[in-house]
Write a protein that holds these residues in place. Structure first.
Motif, PDB file in Angstrom:
ATOM      1  N   THR A 160      14.877  10.082  -5.264  1.00 20.29           N
ATOM      2  CA  THR A 160      16.316  10.205  -5.511  1.00 20.29           C
ATOM      3  C   THR A 160      16.520  10.105  -7.019  1.00 20.29           C
ATOM      4  OG1 THR A 160      16.825   7.840  -5.437  1.00 20.29           O
ATOM      5  CG2 THR A 160      16.748   8.996  -3.315  1.00 20.29           C
ATOM      6  N   GLU A 161      17.761  10.053  -7.443  1.00 14.80           N
ATOM      7  CA  GLU A 161      18.035   9.869  -8.870  1.00 14.80           C
ATOM      8  C   GLU A 161      17.629   8.476  -9.341  1.00 14.80           C
ATOM      9  OE1 GLU A 161      19.047  12.067 -11.261  1.00 14.80           O
ATOM     10  OE2 GLU A 161      18.632  13.457  -9.626  1.00 14.80           O
ATOM     11  N   LYS A 162      17.668   7.496  -8.432  1.00 15.45           N
ATOM     12  CA  LYS A 162      17.481   6.109  -8.838  1.00 15.45           C
ATOM     13  C   LYS A 162      16.160   5.490  -8.406  1.00 15.45           C
ATOM     14  CE  LYS A 162      22.375   5.136  -8.881  1.00 15.45           C
ATOM     15  NZ  LYS A 162      23.476   4.321  -8.439  1.00 15.45           N
ATOM     16  N   GLU A 163      15.519   6.048  -7.370  1.00 15.13           N
ATOM     17  CA  GLU A 163      14.302   5.396  -6.895  1.00 15.13           C
ATOM     18  C   GLU A 163      13.356   6.362  -6.207  1.00 15.13           C
ATOM     19  OE1 GLU A 163      14.840   2.448  -3.705  1.00 15.13           O
ATOM     20  OE2 GLU A 163      16.756   3.397  -3.245  1.00 15.13           O
ATOM     21  N   VAL A 164      12.111   5.903  -6.089  1.00 15.85           N
ATOM     22  CA  VAL A 164      11.114   6.597  -5.284  1.00 15.85           C
ATOM     23  C   VAL A 164      10.988   5.764  -4.019  1.00 15.85           C
ATOM     24  CG1 VAL A 164       8.726   7.361  -5.091  1.00 15.85           C
ATOM     25  CG2 VAL A 164       9.895   7.490  -7.297  1.00 15.85           C
ATOM     26  N   ILE A 165      11.353   6.361  -2.898  1.00 17.16           N
ATOM     27  CA  ILE A 165      11.329   5.636  -1.628  1.00 17.16           C
ATOM     28  C   ILE A 165      10.026   5.971  -0.916  1.00 17.16           C
ATOM     29  CG2 ILE A 165      12.490   5.259   0.565  1.00 17.16           C
ATOM     30  CD1 ILE A 165      15.080   6.314  -0.862  1.00 17.16           C
ATOM     31  N   LEU A 166       9.258   4.936  -0.684  1.00 19.52           N
ATOM     32  CA  LEU A 166       7.982   5.062   0.008  1.00 19.52           C
ATOM     33  C   LEU A 166       8.078   4.365   1.355  1.00 19.52           C
ATOM     34  CD1 LEU A 166       5.800   3.972  -3.025  1.00 19.52           C
ATOM     35  CD2 LEU A 166       5.967   6.291  -2.152  1.00 19.52           C
ATOM     36  N   GLN A 167       7.060   4.563   2.163  1.00 20.54           N
ATOM     37  CA  GLN A 167       6.966   3.732   3.347  1.00 20.54           C
ATOM     38  C   GLN A 167       6.861   2.306   2.836  1.00 20.54           C
ATOM     39  OE1 GLN A 167       3.622   5.967   4.352  1.00 20.54           O
ATOM     40  NE2 GLN A 167       4.542   6.945   6.129  1.00 20.54           N
ATOM     41  N   PRO A 168       7.335   1.351   3.596  1.00 21.41           N
ATOM     42  CA  PRO A 168       7.325  -0.031   3.100  1.00 21.41           C
ATOM     43  C   PRO A 168       5.919  -0.509   2.746  1.00 21.41           C
ATOM     44  CG  PRO A 168       8.659   0.150   5.078  1.00 21.41           C
ATOM     45  CD  PRO A 168       7.955   1.462   4.911  1.00 21.41           C
ATOM     46  N   ILE A 169       5.826  -1.221   1.648  1.00 21.25           N
ATOM     47  CA  ILE A 169       4.582  -1.889   1.261  1.00 21.25           C
ATOM     48  C   ILE A 169       4.808  -3.354   1.577  1.00 21.25           C
ATOM     49  CG2 ILE A 169       3.035  -2.475  -0.641  1.00 21.25           C
ATOM     50  CD1 ILE A 169       4.021   0.141  -1.940  1.00 21.25           C
ATOM     51  N   TYR A 170       4.302  -3.760   2.712  1.00 20.61           N
ATOM     52  CA  TYR A 170       4.495  -5.139   3.126  1.00 20.61           C
ATOM     53  C   TYR A 170       3.332  -5.996   2.653  1.00 20.61           C
ATOM     54  CZ  TYR A 170       8.099  -3.243   6.183  1.00 20.61           C
ATOM     55  OH  TYR A 170       9.202  -2.603   6.676  1.00 20.61           O
ATOM     56  N   PHE A 171       3.650  -7.228   2.352  1.00 19.87           N
ATOM     57  CA  PHE A 171       2.647  -8.197   1.951  1.00 19.87           C
ATOM     58  C   PHE A 171       2.450  -9.181   3.086  1.00 19.87           C
ATOM     59  CE2 PHE A 171       4.305  -6.585  -2.017  1.00 19.87           C
ATOM     60  CZ  PHE A 171       3.172  -6.466  -2.804  1.00 19.87           C
ATOM     61  N   GLU A 172       1.255  -9.708   3.177  1.00 10.18           N
ATOM     62  CA  GLU A 172       0.994 -10.743   4.162  1.00 10.18           C
ATOM     63  C   GLU A 172       1.705 -12.017   3.718  1.00 10.18           C
ATOM     64  OE1 GLU A 172      -3.245 -11.017   4.391  1.00 10.18           O
ATOM     65  OE2 GLU A 172      -3.430  -8.970   5.144  1.00 10.18           O
ATOM     66  N   PHE A 173       1.993 -12.878   4.678  1.00 10.08           N
ATOM     67  CA  PHE A 173       2.659 -14.141   4.394  1.00 10.08           C
ATOM     68  C   PHE A 173       1.871 -14.922   3.345  1.00 10.08           C
ATOM     69  CE2 PHE A 173       3.044 -18.736   5.427  1.00 10.08           C
ATOM     70  CZ  PHE A 173       4.356 -18.899   5.011  1.00 10.08           C
ATOM     71  N   ASN A 174       2.571 -15.360   2.296  1.00  5.74           N
ATOM     72  CA  ASN A 174       2.013 -16.212   1.253  1.00  5.74           C
ATOM     73  C   ASN A 174       0.897 -15.534   0.448  1.00  5.74           C
ATOM     74  OD1 ASN A 174       2.189 -18.644  -0.106  1.00  5.74           O
ATOM     75  ND2 ASN A 174       0.588 -19.606   1.107  1.00  5.74           N
ATOM     76  N   ARG A 175       0.860 -14.209   0.424  1.00  4.87           N
ATOM     77  CA  ARG A 175      -0.188 -13.481  -0.285  1.00  4.87           C
ATOM     78  C   ARG A 175       0.431 -12.485  -1.255  1.00  4.87           C
ATOM     79  NH1 ARG A 175      -5.259 -15.379   1.225  1.00  4.87           N
ATOM     80  NH2 ARG A 175      -6.176 -13.354   1.439  1.00  4.87           N
ATOM     81  N   SER A 176      -0.353 -12.146  -2.302  1.00  6.34           N
ATOM     82  CA  SER A 176       0.125 -11.169  -3.272  1.00  6.34           C
ATOM     83  C   SER A 176      -0.834  -9.999  -3.427  1.00  6.34           C
ATOM     84  CB  SER A 176       0.339 -11.848  -4.633  1.00  6.34           C
ATOM     85  OG  SER A 176      -0.869 -12.394  -5.103  1.00  6.34           O
ATOM     86  N   ASN A 177      -1.929 -10.004  -2.659  1.00  9.11           N
ATOM     87  CA  ASN A 177      -2.899  -8.919  -2.803  1.00  9.11           C
ATOM     88  C   ASN A 177      -2.404  -7.645  -2.116  1.00  9.11           C
ATOM     89  OD1 ASN A 177      -3.434 -10.635  -0.439  1.00  9.11           O
ATOM     90  ND2 ASN A 177      -4.963  -9.087   0.055  1.00  9.11           N
ATOM     91  N   ILE A 178      -2.837  -6.507  -2.649  1.00  5.45           N
ATOM     92  CA  ILE A 178      -2.485  -5.211  -2.075  1.00  5.45           C
ATOM     93  C   ILE A 178      -3.414  -4.965  -0.894  1.00  5.45           C
ATOM     94  CG2 ILE A 178      -2.342  -2.715  -2.512  1.00  5.45           C
ATOM     95  CD1 ILE A 178      -0.298  -4.343  -4.136  1.00  5.45           C
ATOM     96  N   THR A 179      -2.835  -4.747   0.277  1.00  4.45           N
ATOM     97  CA  THR A 179      -3.639  -4.470   1.467  1.00  4.45           C
ATOM     98  C   THR A 179      -4.107  -3.014   1.437  1.00  4.45           C
ATOM     99  OG1 THR A 179      -1.711  -3.762   2.739  1.00  4.45           O
ATOM    100  CG2 THR A 179      -2.258  -6.128   2.820  1.00  4.45           C
ATOM    101  N   ALA A 180      -5.047  -2.669   2.306  1.00  9.54           N
ATOM    102  CA  ALA A 180      -5.526  -1.284   2.390  1.00  9.54           C
ATOM    103  C   ALA A 180      -4.371  -0.354   2.744  1.00  9.54           C
ATOM    104  CB  ALA A 180      -6.649  -1.180   3.419  1.00  9.54           C
ATOM    105  N   GLU A 181      -3.506  -0.801   3.632  1.00 11.14           N
ATOM    106  CA  GLU A 181      -2.335  -0.003   4.016  1.00 11.14           C
ATOM    107  C   GLU A 181      -1.388   0.166   2.822  1.00 11.14           C
ATOM    108  OE1 GLU A 181       0.934  -1.551   6.749  1.00 11.14           O
ATOM    109  OE2 GLU A 181      -0.317  -0.392   8.137  1.00 11.14           O
ATOM    110  N   GLY A 182      -1.185  -0.904   2.072  1.00 10.51           N
ATOM    111  CA  GLY A 182      -0.340  -0.847   0.882  1.00 10.51           C
ATOM    112  C   GLY A 182      -0.926   0.086  -0.167  1.00 10.51           C
ATOM    113  N   ALA A 183      -2.256   0.060  -0.320  1.00 12.46           N
ATOM    114  CA  ALA A 183      -2.917   0.935  -1.290  1.00 12.46           C
ATOM    115  C   ALA A 183      -2.690   2.402  -0.938  1.00 12.46           C
ATOM    116  CB  ALA A 183      -4.411   0.621  -1.349  1.00 12.46           C
ATOM    117  N   ALA A 184      -2.755   2.733   0.339  1.00 10.10           N
ATOM    118  CA  ALA A 184      -2.538   4.121   0.769  1.00 10.10           C
ATOM    119  C   ALA A 184      -1.128   4.580   0.415  1.00 10.10           C
ATOM    120  CB  ALA A 184      -2.793   4.256   2.268  1.00 10.10           C
ATOM    121  N   VAL A 185      -0.148   3.694   0.546  1.00  7.79           N
ATOM    122  CA  VAL A 185       1.232   4.028   0.197  1.00  7.79           C
ATOM    123  C   VAL A 185       1.378   4.146  -1.319  1.00  7.79           C
ATOM    124  CG1 VAL A 185       3.633   3.256   0.304  1.00  7.79           C
ATOM    125  CG2 VAL A 185       2.150   2.976   2.298  1.00  7.79           C
TER     126      VAL A 185
END
Length: 165
Positions: A49-74
């Protein structure tokens, strides 16, 4: 034994994946019946859009900050968008669910933003084109008091605002 009529329906919309086929049995009713069937369509990602790039959600695991394999694909899709638009500059906003203290969640979301930025840089995006910040639990996607696990998961996310196109 009386057979009930079966209606088959599907939905399409430009920019969205086609829906599954829904079979609906209509009960016998002498007065007729109005029926509404909700069909959820998934947008074909990414959407720019004009304001953002909308991707499938990149969810994080509870209490974690690492990028999951699913997040990496997104995130790889964001890399492709940024390669297609070499002038594009992105600001990543990372969020947490409402569990934990405000200060802890601010630090956790900041780590999530940093790992998102680092991932993009590791894929060849210039560091001048991507920045990020954590927003803790201050901007929930789902405002809920006693959240379900799914609602908590939806709040643990990253979003990508376009600073420059």
């Amino acid at each position: 034994l009386k057979c009930l009529p079966v209606y088959i329906s599907y939905a399409t919309k430009s920019g969205y994946e086609n829906s599954n086929i829904y079979k609906v049995e209509i009960p016998d009713n002498e007065f007729g019946i109005d029926m509404t069937v909700d069909i959820t369509l998934k947008p074909i990602m990414p959407i720019i859009t004009e304001k953002e790039v909308i991707l499938q959600p990149i969810y994080f695991e509870f209490n974690r900050s690492n990028i999951t394999a699913e997040g990496a694909a997104v995130l790889d899709k964001l890399v492709a968008v940024m390669n297609e638009y070499p002038e594009m500059v992105i600001f990543a906003k990372s969020h947490t669910d409402s569990r934990g203290s405000d200060s802890y969640n601010m630090k956790l979301s900041d780590r999530r933003a940093k790992s998102t930025v680092q991932y993009l840089i590791s894929k060849g995006i210039a560091k001048e084109r991507i920045s990020g910040q954590g927003f803790g639990e201050s901007e929930p996607k789902v405002a809920c008091k006693s959240c379900t696990e799914e609602e908590h998961a939806q709040n643990r996310r990253s979003e990508f605002l376009i600073v420059k196109k």
